[in-house]
Design a protein around this motif. Structure first.
Motif, PDB file in Angstrom:
ATOM      1  N   PRO A 168       0.845  -1.194   0.000  1.00 40.96           N
ATOM      2  CA  PRO A 168       0.000   0.000   0.000  1.00 40.96           C
ATOM      3  C   PRO A 168       0.881   1.245   0.000  1.00 40.96           C
ATOM      4  O   PRO A 168       1.842   1.325   0.764  1.00 40.96           O
ATOM      5  N   SER A 169       0.566   2.175  -0.888  1.00 41.31           N
ATOM      6  CA  SER A 169       1.396   3.374  -0.993  1.00 41.31           C
ATOM      7  C   SER A 169       0.597   4.477  -1.675  1.00 41.31           C
ATOM      8  O   SER A 169      -0.122   4.210  -2.645  1.00 41.31           O
ATOM      9  N   PRO A 170       0.722   5.716  -1.180  1.00 44.50           N
ATOM     10  CA  PRO A 170       0.030   6.807  -1.878  1.00 44.50           C
ATOM     11  C   PRO A 170       0.591   7.013  -3.281  1.00 44.50           C
ATOM     12  O   PRO A 170      -0.013   7.705  -4.088  1.00 44.50           O
TER      13      PRO A 170
ATOM     14  N   ILE B 179      -0.398  -0.159  -4.415  1.00 42.44           N
ATOM     15  CA  ILE B 179      -1.793   0.248  -4.527  1.00 42.44           C
ATOM     16  C   ILE B 179      -2.091   1.358  -3.527  1.00 42.44           C
ATOM     17  O   ILE B 179      -1.738   1.272  -2.354  1.00 42.44           O
ATOM     18  N   SER B 180      -2.760   2.399  -4.023  1.00 44.86           N
ATOM     19  CA  SER B 180      -3.135   3.541  -3.178  1.00 44.86           C
ATOM     20  C   SER B 180      -4.620   3.510  -2.882  1.00 44.86           C
ATOM     21  O   SER B 180      -5.441   3.256  -3.760  1.00 44.86           O
ATOM     22  N   LEU B 181      -4.945   3.807  -1.636  1.00 48.07           N
ATOM     23  CA  LEU B 181      -6.359   3.871  -1.255  1.00 48.07           C
ATOM     24  C   LEU B 181      -7.007   5.149  -1.769  1.00 48.07           C
ATOM     25  O   LEU B 181      -8.220   5.205  -1.951  1.00 48.07           O
ATOM     26  N   GLY B 182      -6.234   6.178  -1.992  1.00 52.41           N
ATOM     27  CA  GLY B 182      -6.809   7.437  -2.456  1.00 52.41           C
ATOM     28  C   GLY B 182      -5.762   8.521  -2.398  1.00 52.41           C
ATOM     29  O   GLY B 182      -4.645   8.303  -1.913  1.00 52.41           O
TER      30      GLY B 182
ATOM     31  N   TYR C  80      -4.613  10.872  -0.657  1.00 50.57           N
ATOM     32  CA  TYR C  80      -4.345  11.475   0.648  1.00 50.57           C
ATOM     33  C   TYR C  80      -3.302  10.590   1.316  1.00 50.57           C
ATOM     34  O   TYR C  80      -3.059   9.478   0.869  1.00 50.57           O
ATOM     35  N   VAL C  81      -2.677  11.114   2.378  1.00 48.78           N
ATOM     36  CA  VAL C  81      -1.580  10.368   2.991  1.00 48.78           C
ATOM     37  C   VAL C  81      -1.990   9.862   4.372  1.00 48.78           C
ATOM     38  O   VAL C  81      -2.423  10.643   5.227  1.00 48.78           O
ATOM     39  N   LEU C  82      -1.869   8.571   4.557  1.00 50.24           N
ATOM     40  CA  LEU C  82      -2.118   7.940   5.859  1.00 50.24           C
ATOM     41  C   LEU C  82      -0.776   7.813   6.583  1.00 50.24           C
ATOM     42  O   LEU C  82       0.282   7.948   5.974  1.00 50.24           O
TER      43      LEU C  82
ATOM     44  N   GLY D  26       0.431   5.124   7.716  1.00 49.82           N
ATOM     45  CA  GLY D  26       1.057   3.859   7.353  1.00 49.82           C
ATOM     46  C   GLY D  26       0.093   3.058   6.511  1.00 49.82           C
ATOM     47  O   GLY D  26      -1.039   3.499   6.267  1.00 49.82           O
ATOM     48  N   GLY D  27       0.521   1.882   6.088  1.00 48.47           N
ATOM     49  CA  GLY D  27      -0.294   1.091   5.181  1.00 48.47           C
ATOM     50  C   GLY D  27      -1.417   0.315   5.847  1.00 48.47           C
ATOM     51  O   GLY D  27      -2.281  -0.245   5.161  1.00 48.47           O
TER      52      GLY D  27
ATOM     53  N   ALA E 171      -5.058   1.173   5.007  1.00 47.52           N
ATOM     54  CA  ALA E 171      -5.294   0.880   3.586  1.00 47.52           C
ATOM     55  C   ALA E 171      -5.451  -0.634   3.381  1.00 47.52           C
ATOM     56  O   ALA E 171      -6.343  -1.087   2.656  1.00 47.52           O
TER      57      ALA E 171
END
Ligand code: ADE
Length: 242
Positions: free
Chosen positions: A86-88, A134-137, A139-141, A143-144, A147
């Motif tokens: 998971p990554s922005p 894969i990015s959830l959207g 914006y920045v979380l 951590g993964g 996501a």
């Protein structure tokens, strides 16, 4: 389906014991194991990060613990598993992605924290297995983990047998490229608000037509880009597919 998750917060995934996915785990449909990345360190402080080469703010996750953790899961040769990072900076996660993940036999999720994982981890595993960022959207979380939770929930419910009534998966938002129609249940009047009369009519054709109109109207209002160039017949029929 087998799911392995590597994270510095394995207990984050305890909630996967709950609800439909919890049941799917109990019945053996989905096996989920969360691994603690720190178990693959060898220093007293169980260090997983270090300062970035080239300078800059933040810390980067060291490659060695990742290599040991992922080798412990997929072996030291080639693997049929899919590694999801998971990554922005990744491709956007959509319902289509969820369907693709649901079709995999073995998913491995690598949850990065801080400024991410040393790039060589992705580069190395890409020579031994399929890897998707894969990015959830947009914006920045922190951590993964959040996501990955969303991806597991979205994909897990599409694994055959997880959702009791598979028909309930068909008329959902995004399954046909549109947002879903609004739903109502009893009572017919609540706080002065009526259920739309067509839904009480018992006329299946008119109900289907009304729902389709609602889908199109909602999508046009909230997410017009989903309609794209596709002509949508507002009378309620899906456009013909070529
Ligand atoms: N990690 C941090 N931000 C993220 C995002 N938007 N999607 C997936 N993983 C992430």
């Amino acid at each position: 389906m087998r799911i392995d998750i590597v994270t510095i917060f394995p207990s984050f995934f305890d909630v996967l014991d709950l609800s439909l996915l919890g049941k799917a785990r109990q019945s053996g449909l989905i096996e989920v194991v969360a691994h603690d990345l720190r178990d693959f360190t060898h220093d007293r402080h169980r260090t997983v990060d270090d300062t970035p080469y080239g300078g800059g703010a933040g810390m980067v996750m060291k490659p060695e613990p990742w290599g040991e953790a992922l080798d412990a899961i997929v072996g030291d040769g080639d693997s049929d598993a899919l590694l999801v990072v998971p990554s922005p900076a990744g491709e956007p996660f959509t319902q289509a992605t969820a369907r693709e993940l649901a079709g995999e036999e073995h998913l491995v999720f690598a949850c990065g924290r801080y400024e991410g994982i040393d790039q060589r981890v992705v580069d190395h595993y890409a020579t031994r297995m399929r890897v998707r960022l894969i990015s959830l959207g947009d914006y920045v979380l922190n951590g993964g983990e959040v996501a990955v939770m969303a991806m597991i929930e979205a994909a897990g419910r599409l694994v055959p047998g997880v959702v009791g009534n598979p028909e309930s998966l068909v008329e959902e938002s995004h399954e046909d490229g549109l947002l879903e129609y609004p739903s109502y249940t009893k009572p017919a009047v609540w706080r002065g608000l009526d259920v739309p009369p067509v839904l009480l009519s018992g006329h299946h054709g008119r109900v289907a037509e009304w729902r389709r109109e609602q889908q199109v109207e909602r999508t046009r209002r909230v997410r017009p880009e989903l309609l794209g160039e596709t002509p949508v017949d507002p009378a309620g029929r899906a456009p013909a597919e070529d």
